[in-house]
Design a protein around this motif. Structure first.
Motif, PDB file in Angstrom:
ATOM      1  N   GLY A  47       0.816  -1.214   0.000  1.00 10.34           N
ATOM      2  CA  GLY A  47       0.000   0.000   0.000  1.00 10.34           C
ATOM      3  C   GLY A  47       0.849   1.262   0.000  1.00 10.34           C
ATOM      4  O   GLY A  47       0.551   2.233  -0.706  1.00 10.34           O
ATOM      5  N   ILE A  48       1.937   1.251   0.768  1.00 12.92           N
ATOM      6  CA  ILE A  48       2.842   2.407   0.805  1.00 12.92           C
ATOM      7  C   ILE A  48       3.507   2.604  -0.557  1.00 12.92           C
ATOM      8  O   ILE A  48       3.599   3.722  -1.065  1.00 12.92           O
ATOM      9  CB  ILE A  48       3.881   2.242   1.931  1.00 12.92           C
ATOM     10  CG1 ILE A  48       3.194   2.343   3.297  1.00 12.92           C
ATOM     11  CG2 ILE A  48       5.003   3.267   1.807  1.00 12.92           C
ATOM     12  CD1 ILE A  48       4.073   1.946   4.470  1.00 12.92           C
ATOM     13  N   ILE A  49       3.979   1.510  -1.135  1.00 16.46           N
ATOM     14  CA  ILE A  49       4.625   1.598  -2.454  1.00 16.46           C
ATOM     15  C   ILE A  49       3.641   2.128  -3.497  1.00 16.46           C
ATOM     16  O   ILE A  49       3.988   3.003  -4.300  1.00 16.46           O
ATOM     17  CB  ILE A  49       5.204   0.225  -2.874  1.00 16.46           C
ATOM     18  CG1 ILE A  49       6.408  -0.115  -1.998  1.00 16.46           C
ATOM     19  CG2 ILE A  49       5.588   0.211  -4.348  1.00 16.46           C
ATOM     20  CD1 ILE A  49       6.905  -1.546  -2.164  1.00 16.46           C
ATOM     21  N   LEU A  50       2.404   1.631  -3.487  1.00 13.89           N
ATOM     22  CA  LEU A  50       1.402   2.107  -4.444  1.00 13.89           C
ATOM     23  C   LEU A  50       1.096   3.589  -4.241  1.00 13.89           C
ATOM     24  O   LEU A  50       0.945   4.339  -5.214  1.00 13.89           O
ATOM     25  CB  LEU A  50       0.125   1.278  -4.327  1.00 13.89           C
ATOM     26  CG  LEU A  50       0.192  -0.140  -4.889  1.00 13.89           C
ATOM     27  CD1 LEU A  50      -1.045  -0.937  -4.480  1.00 13.89           C
ATOM     28  CD2 LEU A  50       0.350  -0.116  -6.393  1.00 13.89           C
ATOM     29  N   ALA A  51       1.020   4.026  -2.998  1.00 13.11           N
ATOM     30  CA  ALA A  51       0.750   5.441  -2.722  1.00 13.11           C
ATOM     31  C   ALA A  51       1.907   6.323  -3.199  1.00 13.11           C
ATOM     32  O   ALA A  51       1.682   7.397  -3.776  1.00 13.11           O
ATOM     33  CB  ALA A  51       0.491   5.648  -1.232  1.00 13.11           C
ATOM     34  N   VAL A  52       3.139   5.862  -2.981  1.00 13.61           N
ATOM     35  CA  VAL A  52       4.302   6.631  -3.444  1.00 13.61           C
ATOM     36  C   VAL A  52       4.311   6.703  -4.972  1.00 13.61           C
ATOM     37  O   VAL A  52       4.549   7.777  -5.550  1.00 13.61           O
ATOM     38  CB  VAL A  52       5.616   6.010  -2.897  1.00 13.61           C
ATOM     39  CG1 VAL A  52       6.833   6.582  -3.591  1.00 13.61           C
ATOM     40  CG2 VAL A  52       5.708   6.230  -1.393  1.00 13.61           C
ATOM     41  N   PHE A  53       4.044   5.592  -5.635  1.00 14.88           N
ATOM     42  CA  PHE A  53       3.969   5.605  -7.103  1.00 14.88           C
ATOM     43  C   PHE A  53       2.859   6.526  -7.597  1.00 14.88           C
ATOM     44  O   PHE A  53       3.013   7.210  -8.607  1.00 14.88           O
ATOM     45  CB  PHE A  53       3.769   4.199  -7.666  1.00 14.88           C
ATOM     46  CG  PHE A  53       5.023   3.381  -7.736  1.00 14.88           C
ATOM     47  CD1 PHE A  53       6.271   3.967  -7.838  1.00 14.88           C
ATOM     48  CD2 PHE A  53       4.957   1.997  -7.714  1.00 14.88           C
ATOM     49  CE1 PHE A  53       7.420   3.214  -7.914  1.00 14.88           C
ATOM     50  CE2 PHE A  53       6.109   1.225  -7.793  1.00 14.88           C
ATOM     51  CZ  PHE A  53       7.343   1.837  -7.886  1.00 14.88           C
ATOM     52  N   ALA A  54       1.735   6.548  -6.888  1.00  9.35           N
ATOM     53  CA  ALA A  54       0.636   7.424  -7.285  1.00  9.35           C
ATOM     54  C   ALA A  54       1.068   8.886  -7.235  1.00  9.35           C
ATOM     55  O   ALA A  54       0.783   9.656  -8.159  1.00  9.35           O
ATOM     56  CB  ALA A  54      -0.576   7.190  -6.382  1.00  9.35           C
ATOM     57  N   VAL A  55       1.764   9.265  -6.173  1.00 11.89           N
ATOM     58  CA  VAL A  55       2.248  10.646  -6.054  1.00 11.89           C
ATOM     59  C   VAL A  55       3.267  10.933  -7.151  1.00 11.89           C
ATOM     60  O   VAL A  55       3.241  12.009  -7.773  1.00 11.89           O
ATOM     61  CB  VAL A  55       2.836  10.902  -4.651  1.00 11.89           C
ATOM     62  CG1 VAL A  55       3.545  12.241  -4.581  1.00 11.89           C
ATOM     63  CG2 VAL A  55       1.743  10.812  -3.600  1.00 11.89           C
ATOM     64  N   MET A  56       4.153   9.984  -7.422  1.00 16.20           N
ATOM     65  CA  MET A  56       5.155  10.187  -8.470  1.00 16.20           C
ATOM     66  C   MET A  56       4.500  10.357  -9.842  1.00 16.20           C
ATOM     67  O   MET A  56       4.883  11.249 -10.610  1.00 16.20           O
ATOM     68  CB  MET A  56       6.144   9.011  -8.495  1.00 16.20           C
ATOM     69  CG  MET A  56       7.078   8.985  -7.317  1.00 16.20           C
ATOM     70  SD  MET A  56       8.081   7.486  -7.188  1.00 16.20           S
ATOM     71  CE  MET A  56       8.825   7.369  -8.779  1.00 16.20           C
ATOM     72  N   VAL A  57       3.503   9.536 -10.157  1.00 15.93           N
ATOM     73  CA  VAL A  57       2.814   9.650 -11.443  1.00 15.93           C
ATOM     74  C   VAL A  57       2.092  10.992 -11.539  1.00 15.93           C
ATOM     75  O   VAL A  57       2.125  11.661 -12.575  1.00 15.93           O
ATOM     76  CB  VAL A  57       1.821   8.476 -11.637  1.00 15.93           C
ATOM     77  CG1 VAL A  57       0.875   8.728 -12.797  1.00 15.93           C
ATOM     78  CG2 VAL A  57       2.574   7.178 -11.851  1.00 15.93           C
ATOM     79  N   MET A  58       1.462  11.398 -10.438  1.00 18.80           N
ATOM     80  CA  MET A  58       0.744  12.663 -10.434  1.00 18.80           C
ATOM     81  C   MET A  58       1.694  13.838 -10.703  1.00 18.80           C
ATOM     82  O   MET A  58       1.414  14.700 -11.538  1.00 18.80           O
ATOM     83  CB  MET A  58       0.036  12.865  -9.092  1.00 18.80           C
ATOM     84  CG  MET A  58      -0.726  14.171  -8.983  1.00 18.80           C
ATOM     85  SD  MET A  58      -1.509  14.392  -7.378  1.00 18.80           S
ATOM     86  CE  MET A  58      -0.086  14.474  -6.302  1.00 18.80           C
ATOM     87  N   VAL A  59       2.821  13.855 -10.009  1.00 19.48           N
ATOM     88  CA  VAL A  59       3.781  14.944 -10.171  1.00 19.48           C
ATOM     89  C   VAL A  59       4.375  14.934 -11.580  1.00 19.48           C
ATOM     90  O   VAL A  59       4.435  15.972 -12.252  1.00 19.48           O
ATOM     91  CB  VAL A  59       4.889  14.852  -9.100  1.00 19.48           C
ATOM     92  CG1 VAL A  59       6.034  15.794  -9.406  1.00 19.48           C
ATOM     93  CG2 VAL A  59       4.313  15.134  -7.722  1.00 19.48           C
TER      94      VAL A  59
END
Length: 159
Positions: free
Chosen positions: A49-61
Motif C-alpha cells: 500500500g505504501i509503495i502504491l501510494a508513493v507511485f501514485a504521487v510520483m505519477v501525479m507529479v
C-alpha cells in the motif's frame, strides 16, 4: 506449595495432574493471538500500500509536469490523473486487506485465497508462454494457499 484451582487439593512436587480431579497442574490453553504468517501477510500488504501510494504521487507529479512539454499536451495530465486515481484506490484496498487480516475478518482470508488462486493461474499462464520466472510466483502463492488452510489459521478467522 500449589493447589488445584478446580478442587483445591494440594499438588505433590512431581505431579503434573491433580490426583483428586485429574485437571492439569499448569494451564494448557492455546495462544489465541494473531498467527505469525498472518502478521507477515498483513505487513506485506501495508508495504504494498505504501509503495502504491508513493507511485501514485510520483505519477501525479510527473504527469502534471510533463503536460506542458509533452507532444500530447493536456492528454498526458488526464491520463496521469486517471493512473493516479487507480493507484490510490489500489493502495487503499491494500490497507483495507491488511486491516482485515490483523482483525481476523473472514472476508480477509477469503480475499487472500482468491488473489492467490488468480495469481497462481496467471503465473502458470505466463510460464506456458516462456516466462520461467513465473515458478517463483507459483511457489509463493502455493505456500500462501497452504498456509491459509492450516487449522490454526482457519480458527483465527473463525472467531
Amino acid at each position: 506449595m500449589t493447589f488445584c484451582p478446580s478442587c483445591g487439593k494440594e499438588f505433590a512436587a512431581d505431579e503434573n495432574f491433580c490426583s483428586g480431579c485429574g485437571k492439569p497442574r499448569f494451564s494448557q490453553t492455546l495462544k489465541t493471538g494473531t498467527p505469525t504468517g498472518i502478521i507477515v501477510l498483513g505487513m506485506l500488504q501495508i508495504i504494498l500500500g505504501i509503495i502504491l501510494a508513493v507511485f501514485a504521487v510520483m505519477v501525479m507529479v510527473m504527469s502534471s509536469m510533463m503536460g506542458n512539454y509533452s507532444y500530447f499536451g493536456d492528454m498526458t495530465s488526464i491520463i496521469g490523473g486517471a493512473v493516479t486515481v487507480v493507484l490510490m484506490v489500489l493502495a487503499a484496498f491494500s490497507f483495507l486487506i491488511a486491516s482485515a487480516l490483523f482483525s481476523g475478518k473472514k472476508w480477509g482470508r477469503t480475499i487472500v485465497i482468491v488473489f492467490s488462486i488468480v495469481n497462481l493461474v496467471m503465473d502458470a499462464a505466463s510460464m506456458m508462454v516462456g516466462n520461467v520466472f513465473g515458478i517463483g510466483g507459483m511457489i509463493l502463492n502455493g505456500i500462501v494457499l497452504y498456509y491459509m488452510w492450516r487449522p490454526h489459521v482457519i480458527a483465527y478467522f473463525s472467531k
